[in-house]
Design an enzyme around this catalytic site. Structure first.
Site, PDB file in Angstrom:
ATOM      1  N   HIS A 296       0.936  -1.151  -0.073  1.00 31.26           N
ATOM      2  CA  HIS A 296       0.134   0.021  -0.018  1.00 31.26           C
ATOM      3  C   HIS A 296       0.871   1.296  -0.074  1.00 31.26           C
ATOM      4  CE1 HIS A 296      -3.118   2.817   0.954  1.00 31.26           C
ATOM      5  NE2 HIS A 296      -3.976   1.858   0.643  1.00 31.26           N
ATOM      6  N   HIS A 297       0.567   2.197  -0.760  1.00 37.16           N
ATOM      7  CA  HIS A 297       1.246   3.306  -0.967  1.00 37.16           C
ATOM      8  C   HIS A 297       1.303   4.062   0.315  1.00 37.16           C
ATOM      9  CE1 HIS A 297       3.213   6.649  -2.990  1.00 37.16           C
ATOM     10  NE2 HIS A 297       2.325   6.854  -3.613  1.00 37.16           N
ATOM     11  N   SER A 298       0.381   4.042   1.521  1.00 34.96           N
ATOM     12  CA  SER A 298       0.519   4.762   2.616  1.00 34.96           C
ATOM     13  C   SER A 298       1.905   4.096   3.486  1.00 34.96           C
ATOM     14  CB  SER A 298      -0.588   4.528   3.546  1.00 34.96           C
ATOM     15  OG  SER A 298      -0.999   3.062   3.743  1.00 34.96           O
TER      16      SER A 298
END
Length: 470
Positions: A144-146
Protein backbone atom coordinates in the site's frame (compact mmCIF):
# COMPACT_ATOMS: atom_id res chain seq x y z
CA UNK A 1 4.06 4.81 18.72
CA UNK A 2 4.03 5.24 14.95
CA UNK A 3 1.14 7.12 13.37
CA UNK A 4 0.56 7.68 9.69
CA UNK A 5 1.41 11.16 8.49
CA UNK A 6 -1.37 13.35 7.14
CA UNK A 7 -0.18 12.64 3.61
CA UNK A 8 -0.24 8.87 4.18
CA UNK A 9 -3.69 9.18 5.77
CA UNK A 10 -4.82 11.11 2.69
CA UNK A 11 -3.76 8.19 0.52
CA UNK A 12 -6.00 5.92 2.59
CA UNK A 13 -8.91 8.35 2.32
CA UNK A 14 -8.42 8.63 -1.45
CA UNK A 15 -8.70 4.89 -2.01
CA UNK A 16 -11.82 3.44 -3.61
CA UNK A 17 -12.66 0.14 -5.27
CA UNK A 18 -11.77 1.72 -8.63
CA UNK A 19 -8.70 3.50 -7.27
CA UNK A 20 -6.47 1.13 -5.25
CA UNK A 21 -3.55 3.12 -3.81
CA UNK A 22 -1.06 0.32 -4.28
CA UNK A 23 2.56 0.26 -5.38
CA UNK A 24 3.47 -3.01 -7.11
CA UNK A 25 6.64 -4.53 -8.51
CA UNK A 26 7.17 -7.40 -10.95
CA UNK A 27 10.43 -9.22 -10.22
CA UNK A 28 11.87 -11.46 -12.91
CA UNK A 29 13.75 -14.22 -11.08
CA UNK A 30 16.27 -16.76 -12.35
CA UNK A 31 15.91 -19.55 -9.81
CA UNK A 32 18.87 -21.59 -11.10
CA UNK A 33 21.15 -19.79 -8.62
CA UNK A 34 19.15 -20.76 -5.54
CA UNK A 35 21.34 -22.96 -3.30
CA UNK A 36 18.50 -25.36 -2.48
CA UNK A 37 16.78 -25.00 -5.84
CA UNK A 38 13.31 -23.57 -6.27
CA UNK A 39 10.36 -25.06 -4.49
CA UNK A 40 7.46 -22.95 -3.32
CA UNK A 41 7.58 -24.53 0.13
CA UNK A 42 11.31 -23.73 0.48
CA UNK A 43 10.77 -20.18 -0.72
CA UNK A 44 8.01 -19.75 1.86
CA UNK A 45 10.26 -20.92 4.69
CA UNK A 46 13.09 -18.58 3.68
CA UNK A 47 10.73 -15.64 3.18
CA UNK A 48 9.26 -16.13 6.65
CA UNK A 49 12.75 -15.92 8.13
CA UNK A 50 13.45 -12.67 6.30
CA UNK A 51 10.10 -11.17 7.26
CA UNK A 52 11.28 -11.51 10.85
CA UNK A 53 13.78 -8.75 10.05
CA UNK A 54 11.23 -6.50 8.31
CA UNK A 55 8.73 -5.35 10.96
CA UNK A 56 6.78 -3.29 8.37
CA UNK A 57 5.56 -6.57 6.88
CA UNK A 58 4.07 -7.53 10.25
CA UNK A 59 2.30 -4.25 11.04
CA UNK A 60 -1.30 -3.37 10.26
CA UNK A 61 -3.57 -0.36 10.55
CA UNK A 62 -5.44 0.69 13.66
CA UNK A 63 -8.02 3.30 12.65
CA UNK A 64 -10.34 3.78 15.61
CA UNK A 65 -12.10 7.04 16.39
CA UNK A 66 -10.85 6.76 19.95
CA UNK A 67 -7.29 7.06 18.61
CA UNK A 68 -8.04 10.80 18.26
CA UNK A 69 -6.01 11.39 15.15
CA UNK A 70 -4.42 9.69 12.19
CA UNK A 71 -4.36 5.88 12.10
CA UNK A 72 -1.51 4.00 13.77
CA UNK A 73 0.72 1.15 12.68
CA UNK A 74 0.37 -1.72 15.17
CA UNK A 75 1.70 -5.25 15.27
CA UNK A 76 -0.51 -7.96 13.78
CA UNK A 77 -0.63 -10.41 16.69
CA UNK A 78 -2.22 -13.04 14.41
CA UNK A 79 0.24 -12.61 11.53
CA UNK A 80 0.03 -15.50 9.07
CA UNK A 81 2.34 -15.45 6.05
CA UNK A 82 -0.10 -17.61 4.09
CA UNK A 83 -2.54 -14.69 4.03
CA UNK A 84 0.07 -12.71 2.07
CA UNK A 85 2.16 -15.19 0.07
CA UNK A 86 0.27 -16.82 -2.80
CA UNK A 87 1.11 -19.21 -5.60
CA UNK A 88 -0.47 -19.17 -9.05
CA UNK A 89 0.17 -20.99 -12.32
CA UNK A 90 0.17 -18.87 -15.46
CA UNK A 91 -2.28 -20.14 -18.10
CA UNK A 92 -0.88 -21.45 -21.38
CA UNK A 93 1.03 -20.45 -23.39
CA UNK A 94 2.54 -18.47 -20.52
CA UNK A 95 3.88 -15.54 -22.54
CA UNK A 96 4.14 -11.85 -21.70
CA UNK A 97 0.51 -11.12 -22.54
CA UNK A 98 -0.74 -13.89 -20.25
CA UNK A 99 1.54 -12.59 -17.51
CA UNK A 100 0.40 -8.99 -17.94
CA UNK A 101 -3.25 -10.04 -18.03
CA UNK A 102 -2.85 -11.90 -14.74
CA UNK A 103 -0.94 -9.01 -13.15
CA UNK A 104 -3.60 -6.59 -14.41
CA UNK A 105 -6.27 -8.50 -12.50
CA UNK A 106 -4.15 -8.74 -9.35
CA UNK A 107 -3.18 -5.05 -9.14
CA UNK A 108 -6.83 -4.02 -9.65
CA UNK A 109 -7.83 -5.52 -6.28
CA UNK A 110 -7.35 -3.30 -3.19
CA UNK A 111 -5.41 -4.75 -0.27
CA UNK A 112 -7.26 -6.01 2.79
CA UNK A 113 -6.98 -3.31 5.48
CA UNK A 114 -7.61 -5.78 8.30
CA UNK A 115 -4.17 -7.30 7.66
CA UNK A 116 -0.64 -6.00 6.97
CA UNK A 117 -0.89 -4.11 3.69
CA UNK A 118 1.16 -6.27 1.35
CA UNK A 119 0.91 -9.37 -0.83
CA UNK A 120 3.41 -11.45 -2.76
CA UNK A 121 2.36 -13.65 -5.68
CA UNK A 122 4.66 -16.38 -6.98
CA UNK A 123 3.78 -16.76 -10.66
CA UNK A 124 4.92 -20.05 -12.16
CA UNK A 125 4.54 -21.57 -15.62
CA UNK A 126 6.22 -18.80 -17.64
CA UNK A 127 7.27 -19.63 -21.19
CA UNK A 128 10.34 -18.33 -23.02
CA UNK A 129 8.34 -15.37 -24.34
CA UNK A 130 7.20 -13.99 -20.98
CA UNK A 131 10.34 -11.88 -20.60
CA UNK A 132 12.02 -12.62 -23.90
CA UNK A 133 14.35 -15.05 -22.12
CA UNK A 134 14.36 -18.65 -20.98
CA UNK A 135 11.59 -19.67 -18.59
CA UNK A 136 11.79 -18.02 -15.18
CA UNK A 137 9.66 -17.20 -12.18
CA UNK A 138 7.82 -13.91 -11.83
CA UNK A 139 7.05 -12.46 -8.42
CA UNK A 140 4.44 -9.73 -8.03
CA UNK A 141 4.70 -7.76 -4.80
CA UNK A 142 1.92 -5.34 -3.79
CA UNK A 143 2.38 -2.77 -1.01
CA UNK A 144 0.00 0.00 0.00
CA UNK A 145 1.21 3.47 -0.94
CA UNK A 146 0.53 4.71 2.61
CA UNK A 147 3.43 2.53 3.80
CA UNK A 148 6.08 4.07 1.58
CA UNK A 149 7.04 6.21 -1.39
CA UNK A 150 9.59 5.40 -4.09
CA UNK A 151 12.57 5.95 -1.80
CA UNK A 152 10.89 3.98 0.95
CA UNK A 153 10.26 1.06 -1.38
CA UNK A 154 13.94 1.05 -2.29
CA UNK A 155 14.85 0.86 1.41
CA UNK A 156 12.30 -1.86 2.10
CA UNK A 157 13.40 -4.01 -0.82
CA UNK A 158 17.05 -3.57 0.16
CA UNK A 159 16.22 -5.60 3.27
CA UNK A 160 14.67 -8.39 1.18
CA UNK A 161 17.14 -8.30 -1.70
CA UNK A 162 20.87 -8.75 -1.28
CA UNK A 163 24.12 -9.17 -3.20
CA UNK A 164 24.78 -12.66 -1.80
CA UNK A 165 23.23 -15.61 -3.66
CA UNK A 166 23.47 -17.70 -0.46
CA UNK A 167 22.43 -15.27 2.28
CA UNK A 168 22.46 -16.09 5.97
CA UNK A 169 19.19 -15.68 7.82
CA UNK A 170 18.91 -12.08 9.08
CA UNK A 171 18.68 -11.23 12.76
CA UNK A 172 15.01 -10.94 13.69
CA UNK A 173 13.57 -7.62 14.84
CA UNK A 174 11.23 -8.16 17.82
CA UNK A 175 7.73 -6.74 17.82
CA UNK A 176 7.28 -3.46 19.62
CA UNK A 177 5.21 -3.39 22.78
CA UNK A 178 1.71 -2.07 22.01
CA UNK A 179 0.87 1.35 23.51
CA UNK A 180 -2.03 1.63 25.92
CA UNK A 181 -5.33 3.16 24.82
CA UNK A 182 -4.72 6.04 27.23
CA UNK A 183 -1.29 6.72 25.74
CA UNK A 184 -2.76 6.65 22.22
CA UNK A 185 -5.49 9.13 23.17
CA UNK A 186 -3.00 11.47 24.87
CA UNK A 187 -0.72 11.32 21.84
CA UNK A 188 -3.66 12.06 19.53
CA UNK A 189 -4.69 15.14 21.52
CA UNK A 190 -1.10 16.42 21.62
CA UNK A 191 -0.74 15.98 17.85
CA UNK A 192 -3.99 17.84 17.21
CA UNK A 193 -2.61 20.78 19.17
CA UNK A 194 0.69 20.67 17.27
CA UNK A 195 -1.14 20.52 13.94
CA UNK A 196 -3.23 23.59 14.79
CA UNK A 197 -0.13 25.56 15.78
CA UNK A 198 1.77 24.34 12.72
CA UNK A 199 -1.09 25.37 10.44
CA UNK A 200 -1.30 28.95 11.70
CA UNK A 201 2.41 29.56 12.33
CA UNK A 202 3.90 27.81 9.32
CA UNK A 203 1.47 26.50 6.69
CA UNK A 204 -0.67 29.62 6.19
CA UNK A 205 2.31 32.03 6.00
CA UNK A 206 4.16 29.67 3.63
CA UNK A 207 1.05 29.36 1.44
CA UNK A 208 0.68 33.13 1.23
CA UNK A 209 4.36 33.46 0.30
CA UNK A 210 3.98 30.75 -2.34
CA UNK A 211 0.97 32.54 -3.86
CA UNK A 212 2.98 35.77 -4.15
CA UNK A 213 5.83 33.86 -5.80
CA UNK A 214 3.44 32.27 -8.32
CA UNK A 215 2.12 35.70 -9.30
CA UNK A 216 5.65 37.10 -9.65
CA UNK A 217 6.85 34.14 -11.71
CA UNK A 218 3.87 34.39 -14.02
CA UNK A 219 4.35 38.14 -14.46
CA UNK A 220 8.04 37.70 -15.32
CA UNK A 221 7.43 34.83 -17.76
CA UNK A 222 8.87 32.14 -15.48
CA UNK A 223 5.57 30.43 -14.80
CA UNK A 224 5.25 26.68 -15.18
CA UNK A 225 2.59 24.20 -16.19
CA UNK A 226 -0.05 23.86 -13.50
CA UNK A 227 -2.81 21.53 -12.42
CA UNK A 228 -5.98 21.48 -14.61
CA UNK A 229 -4.04 22.91 -17.57
CA UNK A 230 -3.80 19.58 -19.38
CA UNK A 231 -5.70 18.75 -22.59
CA UNK A 232 -8.05 15.80 -22.98
CA UNK A 233 -6.69 12.51 -24.34
CA UNK A 234 -8.31 9.09 -24.80
CA UNK A 235 -6.81 7.91 -21.48
CA UNK A 236 -8.18 10.82 -19.45
CA UNK A 237 -11.63 10.34 -17.98
CA UNK A 238 -13.51 8.50 -15.25
CA UNK A 239 -11.61 5.33 -14.42
CA UNK A 240 -13.16 1.92 -13.76
CA UNK A 241 -11.99 -1.10 -11.76
CA UNK A 242 -10.30 -2.71 -14.78
CA UNK A 243 -6.53 -2.42 -15.31
CA UNK A 244 -4.13 -3.07 -18.17
CA UNK A 245 -0.42 -3.64 -17.47
CA UNK A 246 2.63 -3.73 -19.74
CA UNK A 247 6.37 -3.49 -19.20
CA UNK A 248 9.58 -2.94 -21.13
CA UNK A 249 13.25 -2.14 -20.65
CA UNK A 250 15.63 0.58 -21.80
CA UNK A 251 19.42 0.50 -21.86
CA UNK A 252 21.02 2.79 -19.28
CA UNK A 253 24.07 3.16 -21.55
CA UNK A 254 21.86 4.33 -24.44
CA UNK A 255 20.09 6.84 -22.21
CA UNK A 256 23.44 8.17 -20.99
CA UNK A 257 24.72 8.43 -24.57
CA UNK A 258 21.78 10.67 -25.46
CA UNK A 259 22.27 12.68 -22.27
CA UNK A 260 25.95 13.30 -23.04
CA UNK A 261 25.36 14.17 -26.67
CA UNK A 262 22.77 16.86 -25.98
CA UNK A 263 23.94 18.10 -22.59
CA UNK A 264 20.77 17.25 -20.67
CA UNK A 265 20.03 15.13 -17.62
CA UNK A 266 19.22 11.42 -17.51
CA UNK A 267 15.72 12.17 -16.26
CA UNK A 268 15.17 14.56 -19.19
CA UNK A 269 15.93 11.73 -21.62
CA UNK A 270 13.51 9.41 -19.84
CA UNK A 271 10.76 12.03 -20.00
CA UNK A 272 11.47 12.69 -23.68
CA UNK A 273 11.30 8.95 -24.43
CA UNK A 274 7.91 8.70 -22.73
CA UNK A 275 6.78 11.84 -24.58
CA UNK A 276 7.89 10.41 -27.93
CA UNK A 277 6.10 7.11 -27.37
CA UNK A 278 2.87 8.82 -26.29
CA UNK A 279 3.02 11.23 -29.21
CA UNK A 280 3.38 8.33 -31.70
CA UNK A 281 0.55 6.44 -29.97
CA UNK A 282 -1.82 9.42 -30.20
CA UNK A 283 -0.80 10.38 -33.76
CA UNK A 284 -1.58 6.83 -34.94
CA UNK A 285 -5.11 7.30 -33.55
CA UNK A 286 -5.54 10.85 -34.84
CA UNK A 287 -5.95 11.88 -31.20
CA UNK A 288 -2.93 14.12 -30.53
CA UNK A 289 -4.07 17.38 -28.85
CA UNK A 290 -2.71 20.67 -30.10
CA UNK A 291 -1.67 21.51 -26.54
CA UNK A 292 1.23 19.70 -24.89
CA UNK A 293 0.48 16.88 -22.48
CA UNK A 294 1.27 17.46 -18.79
CA UNK A 295 2.93 14.92 -16.50
CA UNK A 296 2.66 14.84 -12.71
CA UNK A 297 6.07 13.85 -11.36
CA UNK A 298 6.53 12.88 -7.69
CA UNK A 299 9.69 14.34 -6.14
CA UNK A 300 11.36 13.68 -2.83
CA UNK A 301 11.45 16.48 -0.25
CA UNK A 302 13.40 17.04 2.92
CA UNK A 303 10.97 17.93 5.69
CA UNK A 304 12.82 18.90 8.85
CA UNK A 305 9.59 18.84 10.88
CA UNK A 306 8.83 15.30 9.64
CA UNK A 307 5.74 15.06 11.79
CA UNK A 308 5.17 11.36 11.24
CA UNK A 309 7.45 9.85 8.62
CA UNK A 310 6.18 7.69 5.75
CA UNK A 311 5.93 9.32 2.33
CA UNK A 312 8.41 12.18 2.02
CA UNK A 313 7.33 13.55 -1.32
CA UNK A 314 5.82 16.48 -3.13
CA UNK A 315 4.89 16.83 -6.79
CA UNK A 316 5.71 18.95 -9.78
CA UNK A 317 3.93 19.37 -13.10
CA UNK A 318 5.93 19.50 -16.31
CA UNK A 319 5.07 19.81 -19.98
CA UNK A 320 6.02 16.85 -22.18
CA UNK A 321 5.97 19.03 -25.33
CA UNK A 322 4.15 16.33 -27.29
CA UNK A 323 3.18 18.97 -29.86
CA UNK A 324 6.84 19.19 -31.02
CA UNK A 325 7.46 16.82 -33.94
CA UNK A 326 11.27 16.73 -34.02
CA UNK A 327 12.56 14.33 -31.29
CA UNK A 328 15.69 16.36 -30.52
CA UNK A 329 13.82 19.66 -30.26
CA UNK A 330 11.27 17.87 -28.09
CA UNK A 331 14.06 16.59 -25.80
CA UNK A 332 15.54 20.08 -25.40
CA UNK A 333 12.10 21.58 -24.74
CA UNK A 334 11.34 18.90 -22.14
CA UNK A 335 14.70 19.54 -20.44
CA UNK A 336 13.97 23.28 -20.25
CA UNK A 337 10.44 22.69 -18.94
CA UNK A 338 11.65 20.23 -16.31
CA UNK A 339 14.32 22.65 -15.10
CA UNK A 340 11.69 25.37 -14.67
CA UNK A 341 9.34 22.96 -12.92
CA UNK A 342 12.05 21.82 -10.48
CA UNK A 343 13.03 25.41 -9.74
CA UNK A 344 9.43 26.42 -9.15
CA UNK A 345 8.78 23.36 -7.01
CA UNK A 346 11.80 24.05 -4.82
CA UNK A 347 11.03 27.75 -4.62
CA UNK A 348 7.27 27.60 -4.22
CA UNK A 349 5.88 24.18 -3.36
CA UNK A 350 8.53 22.83 -0.98
CA UNK A 351 6.74 20.79 1.66
CA UNK A 352 3.38 22.58 1.26
CA UNK A 353 1.61 19.54 -0.21
CA UNK A 354 2.71 17.43 2.74
CA UNK A 355 2.03 20.19 5.27
CA UNK A 356 -1.53 20.81 4.04
CA UNK A 357 -2.18 17.06 4.11
CA UNK A 358 -0.77 16.89 7.64
CA UNK A 359 -3.06 19.63 8.89
CA UNK A 360 -6.13 18.51 6.93
CA UNK A 361 -5.73 14.82 5.97
CA UNK A 362 -9.29 14.64 4.63
CA UNK A 363 -8.89 17.65 2.33
CA UNK A 364 -7.32 15.74 -0.57
CA UNK A 365 -10.10 13.15 -0.50
CA UNK A 366 -12.79 15.83 -0.35
CA UNK A 367 -11.32 17.73 -3.30
CA UNK A 368 -11.05 14.51 -5.31
CA UNK A 369 -14.66 13.60 -4.47
CA UNK A 370 -15.88 17.03 -5.63
CA UNK A 371 -13.74 16.74 -8.76
CA UNK A 372 -15.37 13.44 -9.70
CA UNK A 373 -18.92 14.53 -8.80
CA UNK A 374 -18.61 17.78 -10.75
CA UNK A 375 -17.90 15.89 -13.97
CA UNK A 376 -14.52 17.61 -14.41
CA UNK A 377 -12.74 14.25 -14.41
CA UNK A 378 -14.39 13.52 -17.75
CA UNK A 379 -13.77 16.97 -19.24
CA UNK A 380 -10.67 18.54 -17.71
CA UNK A 381 -7.98 16.22 -16.30
CA UNK A 382 -5.81 17.24 -13.35
CA UNK A 383 -2.91 16.24 -15.61
CA UNK A 384 -2.49 13.63 -18.34
CA UNK A 385 -0.35 10.97 -16.68
CA UNK A 386 1.67 10.16 -13.58
CA UNK A 387 5.36 9.63 -14.30
CA UNK A 388 7.81 8.54 -11.60
CA UNK A 389 11.50 7.71 -11.81
CA UNK A 390 13.14 5.89 -8.89
CA UNK A 391 16.84 5.06 -8.57
CA UNK A 392 17.24 1.40 -7.67
CA UNK A 393 20.08 -1.04 -7.14
CA UNK A 394 23.11 -0.57 -9.40
CA UNK A 395 24.55 -4.04 -8.79
CA UNK A 396 23.31 -7.58 -9.23
CA UNK A 397 20.74 -8.49 -6.58
CA UNK A 398 19.24 -11.73 -5.32
CA UNK A 399 15.96 -12.59 -3.67
CA UNK A 400 16.44 -15.52 -1.30
CA UNK A 401 19.22 -16.78 -3.59
CA UNK A 402 17.34 -16.31 -6.88
CA UNK A 403 18.98 -13.91 -9.33
CA UNK A 404 16.85 -10.82 -9.92
CA UNK A 405 17.04 -10.12 -13.65
CA UNK A 406 14.58 -7.23 -13.95
CA UNK A 407 12.45 -5.10 -11.62
CA UNK A 408 9.36 -3.54 -13.21
CA UNK A 409 7.63 -0.94 -10.97
CA UNK A 410 3.88 -0.40 -11.23
CA UNK A 411 2.09 2.62 -9.74
CA UNK A 412 -1.55 3.55 -9.10
CA UNK A 413 -3.82 5.36 -11.53
CA UNK A 414 -6.03 8.22 -10.37
CA UNK A 415 -9.52 9.20 -11.39
CA UNK A 416 -9.35 11.39 -14.47
CA UNK A 417 -5.79 10.19 -15.15
CA UNK A 418 -5.88 6.68 -16.57
CA UNK A 419 -2.14 6.13 -17.13
CA UNK A 420 0.79 5.67 -14.78
CA UNK A 421 4.33 5.21 -16.09
CA UNK A 422 6.91 4.14 -13.48
CA UNK A 423 10.62 3.87 -14.25
CA UNK A 424 13.26 2.26 -12.07
CA UNK A 425 16.99 1.85 -12.61
CA UNK A 426 18.44 -1.57 -11.96
CA UNK A 427 21.83 -3.00 -12.90
CA UNK A 428 22.39 -1.25 -16.24
CA UNK A 429 18.73 -0.96 -17.23
CA UNK A 430 15.75 1.29 -16.95
CA UNK A 431 12.87 -1.07 -16.19
CA UNK A 432 9.54 0.53 -17.10
CA UNK A 433 6.10 -0.52 -15.92
CA UNK A 434 2.87 0.91 -17.32
CA UNK A 435 -0.51 0.66 -15.61
CA UNK A 436 -3.64 1.99 -17.31
CA UNK A 437 -7.39 1.90 -16.89
CA UNK A 438 -8.27 -0.83 -19.37
CA UNK A 439 -11.48 0.89 -20.41
CA UNK A 440 -9.59 4.07 -21.36
CA UNK A 441 -6.33 2.61 -22.70
CA UNK A 442 -6.77 -1.11 -23.48
CA UNK A 443 -3.80 -1.45 -25.88
CA UNK A 444 -1.14 -0.38 -23.39
CA UNK A 445 1.35 -2.85 -24.91
CA UNK A 446 1.51 -0.71 -28.04
CA UNK A 447 2.51 2.24 -25.91
CA UNK A 448 5.10 0.18 -24.00
CA UNK A 449 6.63 -1.15 -27.22
CA UNK A 450 6.93 2.44 -28.45
CA UNK A 451 9.35 3.40 -25.66
CA UNK A 452 12.43 1.58 -27.09
CA UNK A 453 11.52 3.02 -30.53
CA UNK A 454 11.48 6.56 -29.11
CA UNK A 455 14.87 5.98 -27.43
CA UNK A 456 16.30 4.59 -30.69
CA UNK A 457 15.27 7.82 -32.47
CA UNK A 458 17.14 9.93 -29.94
CA UNK A 459 20.15 7.61 -29.95
CA UNK A 460 20.38 7.81 -33.74
CA UNK A 461 20.35 11.61 -33.54
CA UNK A 462 23.00 11.49 -30.81
CA UNK A 463 25.22 9.24 -32.94
CA UNK A 464 24.87 11.65 -35.89
CA UNK A 465 25.82 14.61 -33.69
CA UNK A 466 28.80 12.78 -32.25
CA UNK A 467 29.99 11.74 -35.71
CA UNK A 468 29.78 15.34 -36.99
CA UNK A 469 31.73 16.74 -34.06
CA UNK A 470 34.50 14.11 -34.20
Amino acid sequence: MQRLSGFDTSLLRLETAAEPMTISVILELDTSTMPRGYRFETFREDLLEHIGAVPEFRTMLSDRRTDLGNPLWVQDRDFDVDRHLHRVELPAPGGRHELSELVSRLVAVPLDRTRPLWEMWMIEGLSDSAFGTDGRIAVLTKIHHSMLDGSGSRDLFSRLLGTDPDPSPPAPVPDAAPPSRTAIARDGLARIGRRIRHFFTAVLPASATALVKVVRRTATGRGTTGVLSAPRTPFNGDITTRRAVAYTGLSLDDVKAVKNAFGVKVNDVVLAVVSGAIRRYLVDRDALPEEALVAMIPIGVVDESDLSGGNNMSVMFSSLHTHVEDPVQRLLAVAAATARAKEASADIVGTLVRDWAECAPGLMGAVTWLYARSGLSGRRPWFNLSLSNVIGALEQSYLLGATVRRIYPLGPVLNGVGLNVSVGTYYGHFDVGLVACADLLPDVWELADGLPVALAELLSAADELTAKSS
